[in-house]
Design an enzyme around this catalytic site. Sequence first.
Site, PDB file in Angstrom:
ATOM      1  N   ASP A  16       0.868  -1.178   0.000  1.00  0.00           N
ATOM      2  CA  ASP A  16       0.000   0.000   0.000  1.00  0.00           C
ATOM      3  C   ASP A  16       0.907   1.230   0.000  1.00  0.00           C
ATOM      4  O   ASP A  16       1.744   1.390   0.898  1.00  0.00           O
ATOM      5  CB  ASP A  16      -0.860  -0.049   1.270  1.00  0.00           C
ATOM      6  CG  ASP A  16      -1.811   1.116   1.385  1.00  0.00           C
ATOM      7  OD1 ASP A  16      -1.621   2.148   0.713  1.00  0.00           O
ATOM      8  OD2 ASP A  16      -2.746   1.006   2.194  1.00  0.00           O
ATOM      9  N   ILE A  17       0.743   2.075  -0.989  1.00  0.00           N
ATOM     10  CA  ILE A  17       1.624   3.247  -1.126  1.00  0.00           C
ATOM     11  C   ILE A  17       1.539   4.167   0.102  1.00  0.00           C
ATOM     12  O   ILE A  17       2.521   4.801   0.472  1.00  0.00           O
ATOM     13  CB  ILE A  17       1.294   4.022  -2.440  1.00  0.00           C
ATOM     14  CG1 ILE A  17       2.397   5.007  -2.797  1.00  0.00           C
ATOM     15  CG2 ILE A  17      -0.039   4.747  -2.377  1.00  0.00           C
ATOM     16  CD1 ILE A  17       3.509   4.437  -3.583  1.00  0.00           C
ATOM     17  N   ASN A  30      -5.203  13.532 -10.356  1.00  0.00           N
ATOM     18  CA  ASN A  30      -5.790  14.037 -11.604  1.00  0.00           C
ATOM     19  C   ASN A  30      -5.524  15.540 -11.693  1.00  0.00           C
ATOM     20  O   ASN A  30      -5.090  16.159 -10.719  1.00  0.00           O
ATOM     21  CB  ASN A  30      -7.275  13.687 -11.710  1.00  0.00           C
ATOM     22  CG  ASN A  30      -8.078  14.279 -10.579  1.00  0.00           C
ATOM     23  OD1 ASN A  30      -8.049  15.481 -10.360  1.00  0.00           O
ATOM     24  ND2 ASN A  30      -8.780  13.437  -9.836  1.00  0.00           N
ATOM     25  N   GLY A  38      -9.007   5.466  -6.018  1.00  0.00           N
ATOM     26  CA  GLY A  38      -7.752   4.733  -6.129  1.00  0.00           C
ATOM     27  C   GLY A  38      -6.675   5.249  -5.186  1.00  0.00           C
ATOM     28  O   GLY A  38      -6.932   5.538  -4.016  1.00  0.00           O
ATOM     29  N   ASP A  40      -5.173   8.096  -5.151  1.00  0.00           N
ATOM     30  CA  ASP A  40      -5.452   9.477  -4.738  1.00  0.00           C
ATOM     31  C   ASP A  40      -6.340   9.504  -3.487  1.00  0.00           C
ATOM     32  O   ASP A  40      -6.026  10.173  -2.487  1.00  0.00           O
ATOM     33  CB  ASP A  40      -6.153  10.168  -5.920  1.00  0.00           C
ATOM     34  CG  ASP A  40      -5.971  11.664  -5.933  1.00  0.00           C
ATOM     35  OD1 ASP A  40      -5.401  12.203  -4.972  1.00  0.00           O
ATOM     36  OD2 ASP A  40      -6.413  12.295  -6.902  1.00  0.00           O
ATOM     37  N   THR A 128      -2.663   2.989 -14.465  1.00  0.00           N
ATOM     38  CA  THR A 128      -3.167   1.646 -14.811  1.00  0.00           C
ATOM     39  C   THR A 128      -4.435   1.241 -14.053  1.00  0.00           C
ATOM     40  O   THR A 128      -4.882   0.108 -14.167  1.00  0.00           O
ATOM     41  CB  THR A 128      -2.090   0.568 -14.582  1.00  0.00           C
ATOM     42  OG1 THR A 128      -1.797   0.472 -13.186  1.00  0.00           O
ATOM     43  CG2 THR A 128      -0.827   0.885 -15.355  1.00  0.00           C
ATOM     44  N   GLY A 129      -4.996   2.175 -13.283  1.00  0.00           N
ATOM     45  CA  GLY A 129      -6.255   1.897 -12.591  1.00  0.00           C
ATOM     46  C   GLY A 129      -7.405   2.528 -13.361  1.00  0.00           C
ATOM     47  O   GLY A 129      -7.729   2.119 -14.481  1.00  0.00           O
TER      48      GLY A 129
HETATM   49  P1  ADP Z   1      -4.909   6.176 -12.311  1.00  0.00           P
HETATM   50  O1  ADP Z   1      -6.105   7.085 -12.222  1.00  0.00           O
HETATM   51  O2  ADP Z   1      -3.624   6.923 -12.594  1.00  0.00           O
HETATM   52  O3  ADP Z   1      -5.144   5.000 -13.208  1.00  0.00           O
HETATM   53  P2  ADP Z   1      -5.502   4.652  -9.858  1.00  0.00           P
HETATM   54  O4  ADP Z   1      -5.316   5.161  -8.482  1.00  0.00           O
HETATM   55  O5  ADP Z   1      -6.894   4.447 -10.347  1.00  0.00           O
HETATM   56  O6  ADP Z   1      -4.671   5.651 -10.813  1.00  0.00           O
HETATM   57  O7  ADP Z   1      -4.726   3.272 -10.011  1.00  0.00           O
HETATM   58  C1  ADP Z   1      -3.356   3.136 -10.217  1.00  0.00           C
HETATM   59  C2  ADP Z   1      -2.872   1.812  -9.654  1.00  0.00           C
HETATM   60  O8  ADP Z   1      -2.727   1.905  -8.228  1.00  0.00           O
HETATM   61  C3  ADP Z   1      -3.823   0.631  -9.859  1.00  0.00           C
HETATM   62  O9  ADP Z   1      -3.048  -0.517 -10.191  1.00  0.00           O
HETATM   63  C4  ADP Z   1      -4.459   0.442  -8.488  1.00  0.00           C
HETATM   64  O10 ADP Z   1      -4.830  -0.908  -8.267  1.00  0.00           O
HETATM   65  C5  ADP Z   1      -3.315   0.802  -7.581  1.00  0.00           C
HETATM   66  N1  ADP Z   1      -3.661   1.217  -6.195  1.00  0.00           N
HETATM   67  C6  ADP Z   1      -4.865   1.601  -5.689  1.00  0.00           C
HETATM   68  N2  ADP Z   1      -4.754   1.910  -4.386  1.00  0.00           N
HETATM   69  C7  ADP Z   1      -3.436   1.730  -4.049  1.00  0.00           C
HETATM   70  C8  ADP Z   1      -2.675   1.872  -2.853  1.00  0.00           C
HETATM   71  N3  ADP Z   1      -3.239   2.265  -1.709  1.00  0.00           N
HETATM   72  N4  ADP Z   1      -1.337   1.607  -2.906  1.00  0.00           N
HETATM   73  C9  ADP Z   1      -0.742   1.209  -4.051  1.00  0.00           C
HETATM   74  N5  ADP Z   1      -1.406   1.050  -5.212  1.00  0.00           N
HETATM   75  C10 ADP Z   1      -2.740   1.298  -5.211  1.00  0.00           C
END
Ligand code: ADP
Length: 183
Positions: A16-17, A30, A38, A40, A128-129
């Site tokens: 988890d970031i 964004n 996601g 953000d 990629t989300g």
């Molecule tokens: P974008 O809008 O740039 O596509 P997203 O946040 O929708 O960004 O997703 C980008 C990636 O981060 C996806 O693979 C998603 O599964 C992943 N992701 C979502 N939440 C977390 C988190 N808490 N930590 C790490 N990666 C995450």
Amino acid sequence: MHSLLNQTRVEFLRGDITRQDTEAIVNAANSSLLGGGGVDGAIHRAGGPRILEECKKIRSQHGGCPTGDAVITTGGNLPARYVIHTVGPVWHGGSQNEAMLLRAAYLNSLGLAQENGIISIAFPSISTGAYCYPVKQAAAIAVAAVLEFARPHNQPGLIRFVLFNDRDLAVYQAAWEEAVSSL
Ligand code: ADP
């Protein structure tokens, strides 16, 4: 998995970031800088209201953040001291400069880290989300950008990719191995 590139350690892990203790974490933001889902949403939830306040200030001064660009705030309540907010491209099939914009998002984030003397940084899988960038292609661009930046600059000391599931982790690791083997 980790590997060493001159003075830079490059790591890949599932996680988890928001929980990373690197000096900076990168937000897949964004252009509005007003938060979203996601990564953000997770960053603003975990980091508290201060990050959004700083984003609003940047927005009022600069009108948000164009795709491919990056801005920096503090990390609020996060373990990381800073959040670098970058905006990756929405995938439209590949003909709308997506690759160049995704590369720019990584390079501008690393450039901003360098300007701020940041020694360690963690990236999620940008675009990629919700933005639907195919993971394999995004991973190849992400690792190429890291190689392009870290080899001449020899910094930051640590670049960590934090992937949300094992499949993405395997894709990023494979992309790294392929990029390094063709150096
Ligand atoms: P974008 O809008 O740039 O596509 P997203 O946040 O929708 O960004 O997703 C980008 C990636 O981060 C996806 O693979 C998603 O599964 C992943 N992701 C979502 N939440 C977390 C988190 N808490 N930590 C790490 N990666 C995450």
